[in-house]
Enzyme design. Structure first.
Site, PDB file in Angstrom:
ATOM      1  CG  HIS A 117      -0.274   0.013   2.544  1.00 42.65           C
ATOM      2  ND1 HIS A 117       0.161   1.169   3.150  1.00 42.65           N
ATOM      3  CD2 HIS A 117       0.022  -0.992   3.403  1.00 42.65           C
ATOM      4  CE1 HIS A 117       0.688   0.884   4.321  1.00 42.65           C
ATOM      5  NE2 HIS A 117       0.625  -0.414   4.508  1.00 42.65           N
ATOM      6  CB  CYS A 148       1.114  -4.024   5.323  1.00 46.08           C
ATOM      7  SG  CYS A 148      -0.396  -4.965   5.671  1.00 46.08           S
TER       8      CYS A 148
END
Length: 570
Positions: A467, A486
């Site tokens: 992301h 992440c």
């Protein structure tokens, strides 16, 4: 190196001598020994049938004081052959037996230990056979059966290690989840015997990727350095930089000759830190993940002082990691090297895009796995993971119940669909702890959103994805382990443009317009691609040059320990 070659040739010649004597003896034998009412191969088959039959009823099978590791598949192999020996005939050893022994002796080229494959016992039985020949003593069918069985087990174990690694990645690192390699080892062995291609069969099981073969070449190079005494150690002192002079600069040049043997290092005026030496230092820093300032400070000196033996072992560990991952990475794929904080997009073997990434902290490690990226999301919502909610956000709520509104977050009663939103001010957060925290936190799209304005989805059980981030300044840091697991990407818009260019009308302008509109929207990727999250502390680039990185998650040490464990003994 010449001494090693001389030793290898001598060892090979001795093995060939033993082999020749044994074959000559068997060819010259015209009568059966007094114990025989059957041929040698038939007698061996009888012992194999008896031994393997008893093994079927046991949890552990021992042969010549060696544990047979392939007991789960060996019975099937010999049953299919009617217990006919695989490596011995009435006329002598099957020639591929010699090929297998030679291949096992070279297992160290793969970073593996030849002694893990019954090599000592196999050679001892071969020498015993030759000794019996010289003394004109009939061969022992049981010993020959043991020899056959040990060779079969050695092939199967070695196959397994080449195919999927010697160490189980799931048991040594909870973060390693790579797909299980599918291969029928018994069928591979039988096909190799039928076609007289034992060596070729083993070679096919090795990773064929240039990254693996390149590490193999580097392993030979670094072992040669170790054998010759390694490289010089730099003494402590102040930082060295362009313009400095003295004996420490001379020692630096001697050390860097092992990194770059060009004339820029071996200057006549070797006690002067000149511009050429500075460039070599920058190159060394680049290949070791250091700040490329051309100054030999504490971190660069520490990297220079890592012994060659340690670097050689680091190469071996990463060859093992190569054996864990899928053989076919895909025609087009994304590869994230967690230890290098870098993402590369590969298509047809060429890097078409790369960028810096931020990965998980040491206590929230980014896992290693492979998946397929199928879609991306513009202006994503962030469903705050429970672990982050209770560890990071709950303490802040105790201090300020307006924290959620400041972060554009909504509080829901629970994680069920349709759960109602509730006012954070209505809860006495001082009485809420990790056990009683049942709420769901959702951050709305916007510039403050922890996921930025884009996220890329490749479904997995870890809820890990790629992301954007509002914290762009982190990409300027050399060590970038700041996330909760992440991967934060430096160039998310460029990546989105590339992924959507085929079969869609999503131009960069249209993507930016949709982002600026602020509406949450999912877009399918026309050509889904594989994503490989890997962890390499040593690798070879396309130019064939070696790179090393710090072991940020301390994964090298337990892997090293596991690889040093010897096979079980009786």
């Amino acid at each position: 190196m010449r001494e090693k070659q001389k030793y290898s040739k001598t060892r090979a010649a001795f093995l060939f001598f033993l082999w020749s004597l044994f074959i000559i003896f068997l060819h010259q034998t015209t009568t059966r020994p007094v114990w025989a009412t059957e041929t040698l191969s038939e007698a061996i088959a009888t012992h194999l049938r008896t031994g393997i039959g008893s093994a079927d009823r046991q949890k552990r099978f021992v042969c010549q004081s060696e544990i047979i590791c392939g007991i789960s598949v060996i019975p099937r192999f010999y049953h299919q052959r009617g217990f006919k020996p695989a490596w011995i005939t009435d006329k002598g050893f099957f020639p591929q037996a010699k090929v297998l022994i030679a291949a096992i002796e070279e297992a160290n080229r793969e970073g593996l230990n030849p002694e893990d494959y019954h090599l000592f016992k196999i050679k001892a039985l071969l020498a015993e056979a030759v000794d019996r020949q010289l003394k004109k003593i009939p061969h022992s069918p049981k010993d020959m059966a043991d020899f056959d069985l040990l060779l079969t087990d050695a092939f199967l174990i070695y196959c397994s290690h080449l195919l999927a690694g010697r160490v189980n990645p799931e048991t040594i690192h909870t973060g390693w989840f790579i797909s299980t390699h599918d291969a029928h080892l018994v069928d591979i062995l039988q096909a190799a015997l039928d076609s007289n291609q034992i060596k070729e069969a083993l070679n096919k099981l090795k990773p064929s990727h240039p990254g693996y073969t390149g590490l193999g070449r580097m392993l030979i190079h670094y072992r040669r350095i170790v054998k010759n005494g390694g490289w010089p150690h730099l003494v402590s002192g102040s930082s060295l930089k362009k313009g400095d002079q003295g004996e420490r600069v001379e020692e630096l040049r001697k050390r860097l000759l092992f990194f770059d043997d060009s004339k820029s290092v071996a200057e006549e005026n070797d006690q002067v830190f000149d511009e050429q030496l500075e460039e070599v230092v920058r190159s060394f820093q680049k290949k070791h993940g250091l700040k490329k300032d051309g100054i030999v400070g504490p971190k660069t000196r520490a990297a220079l002082n890592v012994p060659a033996k340690v670097r050689a072992r680091q190469i071996e560990l990463n060859m093992e990691r190569w054996r864990w991952i899928p053989r076919n990475l895909g025609q087009r794929y994304i590869l994230v090297n967690i230890a290098d904080f870098k993402l590369s997009l590969i298509e047809n073997g060429e890097t078409v895009m790369d960028m810096r990434v931020v990965v998980g902290r040491t206590y929230r490690r980014t896992p290693v796995f492979s998946s397929k990226m199928k879609y991306l999301v513009l202006n994503p919502f962030w469903n705050v993971p429970m672990s982050i909610a209770v560890k990071d956000i709950l303490p802040k709520l105790r201090e300020n119940h307006n924290y959620l509104s400041l972060q554009n977050m909504t509080l829901y009663a629970n994680w069920q669909n349709g759960a109602p939103p509730i006012d954070p001010g209505s809860i006495d957060w001082s009485k809420v702890n990790r056990r009683s925290f049942r709420y769901k936190l959702v951050q709305k799209p916007g510039p403050q959103n922890a996921l930025g304005r884009l996220k890329f989805m490749f479904p997995n059980k870890f809820s890990v994805y790629l992301h954007d981030t509002p914290s762009k300044e982190l990409f300027q840091k050399n060590i970038r382990s700041f996330s909760s697991g992440c991967i934060r990407a430096e160039k998310p818009v460029e990546l989105a443009v590339y992924l959507l260019k085929d079969g869609s009308n999503w131009t960069r302008e249209k993507i930016m317009a949709a982002i600026n509109h602020g509406k949450n929207r999912s877009i399918g990727i026309p050509r889904p691609l594989n994503v490989h999250l890997l962890y390499w502390t040593a690798w070879v680039d396309k130019a064939g040059e070696i790179h090393f990185r710090d072991d940020i998650y301390d994964r090298d040490r337990p892997l090293d320990k596991a690889l040093q464990e010897r096979p079980p003994r009786v």
